[in-house]
Motif scaffolding. Structure first.
Motif, PDB file in Angstrom:
ATOM      1  N   ASN A   1      10.745   7.488   1.613  1.00 16.99           N
ATOM      2  CA  ASN A   1      11.417   8.540   0.839  1.00 16.99           C
ATOM      3  C   ASN A   1      10.752   9.864   1.177  1.00 16.99           C
ATOM      4  OD1 ASN A   1      13.022   9.878  -0.974  1.00 16.99           O
ATOM      5  ND2 ASN A   1      12.586   8.503  -2.687  1.00 16.99           N
ATOM      6  N   ASN A   2      11.474  10.963   1.010  1.00 18.25           N
ATOM      7  CA  ASN A   2      10.840  12.266   1.219  1.00 18.25           C
ATOM      8  C   ASN A   2      11.447  13.304   0.293  1.00 18.25           C
ATOM      9  OD1 ASN A   2      12.787  14.154   2.896  1.00 18.25           O
ATOM     10  ND2 ASN A   2      13.023  12.093   3.743  1.00 18.25           N
ATOM     11  N   VAL A   3      10.648  14.307  -0.013  1.00 19.77           N
ATOM     12  CA  VAL A   3      11.034  15.401  -0.905  1.00 19.77           C
ATOM     13  C   VAL A   3      10.737  16.711  -0.194  1.00 19.77           C
ATOM     14  CG1 VAL A   3      10.563  16.541  -3.106  1.00 19.77           C
ATOM     15  CG2 VAL A   3      10.564  14.036  -2.978  1.00 19.77           C
ATOM     16  N   GLU A   4      11.699  17.607  -0.136  1.00 18.08           N
ATOM     17  CA  GLU A   4      11.518  18.892   0.536  1.00 18.08           C
ATOM     18  C   GLU A   4      10.610  19.812  -0.282  1.00 18.08           C
ATOM     19  OE1 GLU A   4      15.180  20.736   1.580  1.00 18.08           O
ATOM     20  OE2 GLU A   4      15.756  19.160   2.985  1.00 18.08           O
ATOM     21  N   LEU A   5       9.929  20.697   0.436  1.00 16.59           N
ATOM     22  CA  LEU A   5       9.012  21.652  -0.185  1.00 16.59           C
ATOM     23  C   LEU A   5       9.424  23.085   0.124  1.00 16.59           C
ATOM     24  CD1 LEU A   5       5.617  19.974   0.792  1.00 16.59           C
ATOM     25  CD2 LEU A   5       6.633  20.006  -1.492  1.00 16.59           C
ATOM     26  N   ARG A   6       9.017  23.989  -0.751  1.00 16.65           N
ATOM     27  CA  ARG A   6       9.213  25.423  -0.522  1.00 16.65           C
ATOM     28  C   ARG A   6       8.003  26.004   0.198  1.00 16.65           C
ATOM     29  NH1 ARG A   6       8.981  29.155  -4.704  1.00 16.65           N
ATOM     30  NH2 ARG A   6       7.478  27.768  -5.707  1.00 16.65           N
ATOM     31  N   VAL A   7       8.249  26.976   1.043  1.00 21.36           N
ATOM     32  CA  VAL A   7       7.184  27.777   1.638  1.00 21.36           C
ATOM     33  C   VAL A   7       7.390  29.209   1.168  1.00 21.36           C
ATOM     34  CG1 VAL A   7       6.118  28.617   3.753  1.00 21.36           C
ATOM     35  CG2 VAL A   7       6.995  26.284   3.647  1.00 21.36           C
TER      36      VAL A   7
ATOM     37  N   ILE B   1       5.809   6.215   1.825  1.00 23.61           N
ATOM     38  CA  ILE B   1       6.255   4.890   2.243  1.00 23.61           C
ATOM     39  C   ILE B   1       5.429   3.827   1.524  1.00 23.61           C
ATOM     40  CG2 ILE B   1       7.041   5.605   4.538  1.00 23.61           C
ATOM     41  CD1 ILE B   1       4.428   4.496   5.698  1.00 23.61           C
ATOM     42  N   LEU B   2       6.031   2.679   1.332  1.00 24.02           N
ATOM     43  CA  LEU B   2       5.290   1.489   0.943  1.00 24.02           C
ATOM     44  C   LEU B   2       5.106   0.664   2.208  1.00 24.02           C
ATOM     45  CD1 LEU B   2       7.024   0.465  -2.409  1.00 24.02           C
ATOM     46  CD2 LEU B   2       4.821   1.614  -2.101  1.00 24.02           C
ATOM     47  N   VAL B   3       3.884   0.222   2.441  1.00 22.80           N
ATOM     48  CA  VAL B   3       3.555  -0.498   3.668  1.00 22.80           C
ATOM     49  C   VAL B   3       3.177  -1.932   3.326  1.00 22.80           C
ATOM     50  CG1 VAL B   3       2.072  -0.513   5.721  1.00 22.80           C
ATOM     51  CG2 VAL B   3       2.731   1.659   4.682  1.00 22.80           C
ATOM     52  N   THR B   4       3.674  -2.862   4.132  1.00 15.95           N
ATOM     53  CA  THR B   4       3.373  -4.279   3.952  1.00 15.95           C
ATOM     54  C   THR B   4       2.335  -4.736   4.966  1.00 15.95           C
ATOM     55  OG1 THR B   4       5.255  -4.839   5.365  1.00 15.95           O
ATOM     56  CG2 THR B   4       5.657  -4.781   3.003  1.00 15.95           C
TER      57      THR B   4
ATOM     58  N   MET C   1       0.869  -1.164   0.000  1.00 12.63           N
ATOM     59  CA  MET C   1       0.000   0.000   0.000  1.00 12.63           C
ATOM     60  C   MET C   1       0.909   1.218   0.000  1.00 12.63           C
ATOM     61  SD  MET C   1      -2.797   0.982   2.920  1.00 12.63           S
ATOM     62  CE  MET C   1      -3.286  -0.735   2.975  1.00 12.63           C
ATOM     63  N   ALA C   2       0.632   2.179  -0.860  1.00  9.83           N
ATOM     64  CA  ALA C   2       1.445   3.396  -0.901  1.00  9.83           C
ATOM     65  C   ALA C   2       0.771   4.473  -0.064  1.00  9.83           C
ATOM     66  CB  ALA C   2       1.623   3.874  -2.333  1.00  9.83           C
ATOM     67  N   SER C   3       1.523   5.073   0.843  1.00  9.44           N
ATOM     68  CA  SER C   3       0.976   6.098   1.727  1.00  9.44           C
ATOM     69  C   SER C   3       1.865   7.330   1.686  1.00  9.44           C
ATOM     70  CB  SER C   3       0.889   5.565   3.158  1.00  9.44           C
ATOM     71  OG  SER C   3       0.349   6.542   4.026  1.00  9.44           O
ATOM     72  N   PHE C   4       1.227   8.485   1.560  1.00 12.36           N
ATOM     73  CA  PHE C   4       1.948   9.759   1.464  1.00 12.36           C
ATOM     74  C   PHE C   4       1.455  10.722   2.537  1.00 12.36           C
ATOM     75  CE2 PHE C   4       1.969   7.921  -2.757  1.00 12.36           C
ATOM     76  CZ  PHE C   4       3.276   8.107  -3.188  1.00 12.36           C
ATOM     77  N   ASP C   5       2.401  11.397   3.172  1.00  7.46           N
ATOM     78  CA  ASP C   5       2.101  12.437   4.155  1.00  7.46           C
ATOM     79  C   ASP C   5       2.616  13.749   3.587  1.00  7.46           C
ATOM     80  OD1 ASP C   5       1.541  13.885   6.490  1.00  7.46           O
ATOM     81  OD2 ASP C   5       3.513  13.445   7.327  1.00  7.46           O
ATOM     82  N   ILE C   6       1.690  14.651   3.229  1.00  9.61           N
ATOM     83  CA  ILE C   6       2.056  15.893   2.549  1.00  9.61           C
ATOM     84  C   ILE C   6       2.033  17.032   3.565  1.00  9.61           C
ATOM     85  CG2 ILE C   6       1.517  17.435   0.621  1.00  9.61           C
ATOM     86  CD1 ILE C   6       0.013  15.021  -0.620  1.00  9.61           C
TER      87      ILE C   6
ATOM     88  N   ALA D   1       8.403   7.571  -8.669  1.00 11.33           N
ATOM     89  CA  ALA D   1       9.429   7.232  -9.662  1.00 11.33           C
ATOM     90  C   ALA D   1      10.618   6.536  -9.012  1.00 11.33           C
ATOM     91  CB  ALA D   1       9.877   8.499 -10.392  1.00 11.33           C
ATOM     92  N   SER D   2      10.960   6.954  -7.774  1.00 10.03           N
ATOM     93  CA  SER D   2      12.091   6.321  -7.084  1.00 10.03           C
ATOM     94  C   SER D   2      11.786   4.867  -6.760  1.00 10.03           C
ATOM     95  CB  SER D   2      12.428   7.101  -5.804  1.00 10.03           C
ATOM     96  OG  SER D   2      11.453   6.891  -4.786  1.00 10.03           O
ATOM     97  N   TRP D   3      10.524   4.554  -6.484  1.00 15.31           N
ATOM     98  CA  TRP D   3      10.139   3.166  -6.223  1.00 15.31           C
ATOM     99  C   TRP D   3      10.214   2.320  -7.486  1.00 15.31           C
ATOM    100  CZ3 TRP D   3       5.133   4.936  -3.300  1.00 15.31           C
ATOM    101  CH2 TRP D   3       5.487   5.413  -2.026  1.00 15.31           C
ATOM    102  N   PHE D   4       9.649   2.861  -8.552  1.00 13.63           N
ATOM    103  CA  PHE D   4       9.633   2.095  -9.803  1.00 13.63           C
ATOM    104  C   PHE D   4      11.045   1.891 -10.351  1.00 13.63           C
ATOM    105  CE2 PHE D   4       5.325   4.321 -10.151  1.00 13.63           C
ATOM    106  CZ  PHE D   4       4.665   3.270  -9.535  1.00 13.63           C
ATOM    107  N   LYS D   5      11.921   2.835 -10.046  1.00 12.14           N
ATOM    108  CA  LYS D   5      13.296   2.755 -10.529  1.00 12.14           C
ATOM    109  C   LYS D   5      14.036   1.564  -9.923  1.00 12.14           C
ATOM    110  CE  LYS D   5      17.437   5.619 -11.159  1.00 12.14           C
ATOM    111  NZ  LYS D   5      18.046   6.960 -10.884  1.00 12.14           N
TER     112      LYS D   5
END
Length: 501
Positions: free
Chosen positions: A29-35, A17-20, A4-9, A58-62
């Motif tokens: 994985n995480n990606v930084e954001l601008r404010v 995260i991928l959850v089993t 299950m793919a879960s995202f916290d924005i 994309a990082s998962w599929f890679k």
């Protein structure tokens, strides 16, 4: 399903995260954001949330994850935003974030016209310019063309990503409770209020159950993200709800604290907290159950400021700067002076409501070092946490209390120890606690996947996850911190008249 793919924005980054099936976290994985900050405005570009989700996928599929192995998508996200999107679901302007108070004038007017008691009776929450409803009114009055073109005013960052994935404009009851226009008991928009202020009810997103499937990944979204077309997407839950689930807090009396940029102390309840204190009552995943939550405007942000002001790192915000700062705090003797810090760098919402409040030191002497001042900042946030903890939680008859701590602030071991000492209770920090909101959002899909029978059992499973660190208060510091806490509680009343000037 395999994953299950879960995202916290959130505000500072998007975590994925991928959850089993055993609640294991895989390929986080995480990606930084601008404010975007200008004058009093605090905004973000919604497209960057969607781009971050695409980048993580994309990082998962890679590395070989197949789209067919991901059977469900779920989300959590920052709440209390105002995100106007057009017919094509593209943002019409930057999102106005929860911490943006530009709509204070509209909120004051609405509070006077609707009546404070009537608002609190329907929403069971405070009402101010940080809520979505007053922000919609600000847009209606200041950016009329944006209002006219709006298809839907989304409430949470995850709502926007879900709209892009499925074409559906929805939000969850937890997020909707932060708008100022949802009836907390019926979990529906308050139509007469919308009508009174000329807000088209059709522009409000549908309120759907957090664990309901609200749509499937469209062919267009599949091409953009790599997720398989037709993959079910849950409505998800606002970040406070996801963090509560991830902390394993579901039964009455359970409590936890979250330390991110801002923070909160929260517990599960079938009743309501007194909103006069600045506390919130947020709808939880099942009807009749609330999250009693006392917010802190200053948490990790105060830590970050202290690292810059009193640390010795070369670059504020980098990992080494934090490590050097924490090492200096570890080497600083505590319990030997009366230095106190009021951590209201960004005003405060609970237990006082004062947007004009600011940070203050008392007890400084010629012998006070910058390391001691930095330590006092961390202690100040802990005192503030103790105040709101007393609103939310009741100790056992023997005075004991066990608090779960999650969020990025939990990565600082010395700060965790300081919090345990100041709170006078055991502090349990689960491994990878910064990912627990994502894990909490994933719990919404456990029943769909056949991985769990109910939320109570999911909560128990989370608590049984290994590698939690337990911080025990230092008995030698108990008397000192109790004495200092009593002084701390008198600081704000003493200096509040100066803030008013």
């Amino acid at each position: 399903m395999r994953y299950m793919a879960s995202f916290d924005i959130g505000t500072t980054n998007v975590k994925g995260i991928l959850v089993t099936s055993d609640a294991g976290i895989f390929l986080e994985n995480n990606v930084e954001l601008r404010v975007i900050r200008h004058e009093d405005a605090v905004e973000q570009e919604p497209i960057e949330w969607y781009d971050a989700v695409k980048k993580i996928a994309a990082s998962w599929f890679k590395v070989g994850i197949k789209a067919a192995d991901i059977g469900l998508l779920t989300f959590s996200g920052q709440m209390q935003d105002c995100i106007p999107v057009g017919e094509d679901l593209q943002p019409l302007r930057p999102a106005i974030l929860y911490s943006d108070g530009r709509a204070s004038e509209q909120a004051r007017r609405m509070l006077e016209e609707l009546g404070e008691s009537a608002i609190q009776e329907r929403t069971m929450n405070p009402f101010d310019g940080s809520l979505t409803f007053p922000k919609i009114m600000w847009l209606k009055e200041r950016e009329e063309e944006t209002y006219r073109q709006t298809r839907s005013f989304l409430v949470s960052s995850k709502d926007y990503v879900i709209a892009r994935l499925t074409g559906e404009c929805v939000t969850d009851p937890t997020s909707a409770a932060t708008t100022g226009c949802m009836d907390v008991r019926t979990r529906e928009w308050i139509g007469p209020w919308l009508e009174r202020y000329g807000v088209d009810a059709a522009k409000m997103p549908k309120i759907a159950a957090s664990d309901s499937i609200v749509g499937k990944v469209t062919a267009e979204a599949s091409a953009a993200t790599g997720f398989a077309a037709g993959t079910p997407v849950l409505c998800g839950i606002g970040d406070a709800g996801a963090a509560t689930l991830g902390a394993g807090v579901y039964e009455e009396g359970e409590v936890y604290s979250y330390i991110g940029t801002t923070g909160w102390v929260a517990g599960a309840s079938t009743g309501f907290l007194d909103v006069q204190s600045g506390a919130f009552n947020l709808s939880y995943v099942e009807a009749g159950r609330q999250i009693s939550i006392a917010p802190l405007s200053n948490a990790g942000s105060a830590h970050q400021w202290a690292v810059g002001a009193f640390g010795s790192g070369s670059k504020v915000g980098d990992t080494m700067s934090y490590k050097l700062f924490d090492r200096a705090v570890e080497q600083t003797e505590r319990g030997v002076d009366d230095v106190l810090f009021l951590p209201y760098l960004n005003g405060e919402r609970c237990p006082v409501q004062d947007a004009e409040a600011s940070g203050c030191f008392i007890g400084l002497k010629p012998s006070t070092t910058r390391e001691r001042m930095g330590t006092a900042v961390l202690e100040g946030v802990a005192y503030s946490m103790r105040q709101v903890l007393e609103l939310v939680a009741k100790r056992q008859e023997d005075g004991s209390l066990r608090v779960t701590l999650i969020g990025g602030g939990a990565k600082s071991k010395i700060w965790c120890q300081i919090m345990a000492d100041v709170l006078g209770c055991e502090l349990v920090v689960p491994k990878d606690s910064q990912y627990l909101p994502s894990l909490g959002a994933a719990a919404l899909g456990f029943r769909h996947a056949g991985w769990s029978e109910d939320y109570s059992s999911a909560g128990r499973a989370f608590k049984e996850l290994k590698n939690a660190t337990v911080y025990v208060p230092d008995e030698k510091l108990r008397a000192h911190y109790n004495r200092q806490y009593e002084k701390y509680k008198r600081m704000y009343p003493a200096v509040a008249p100066l803030f008013a000037e």
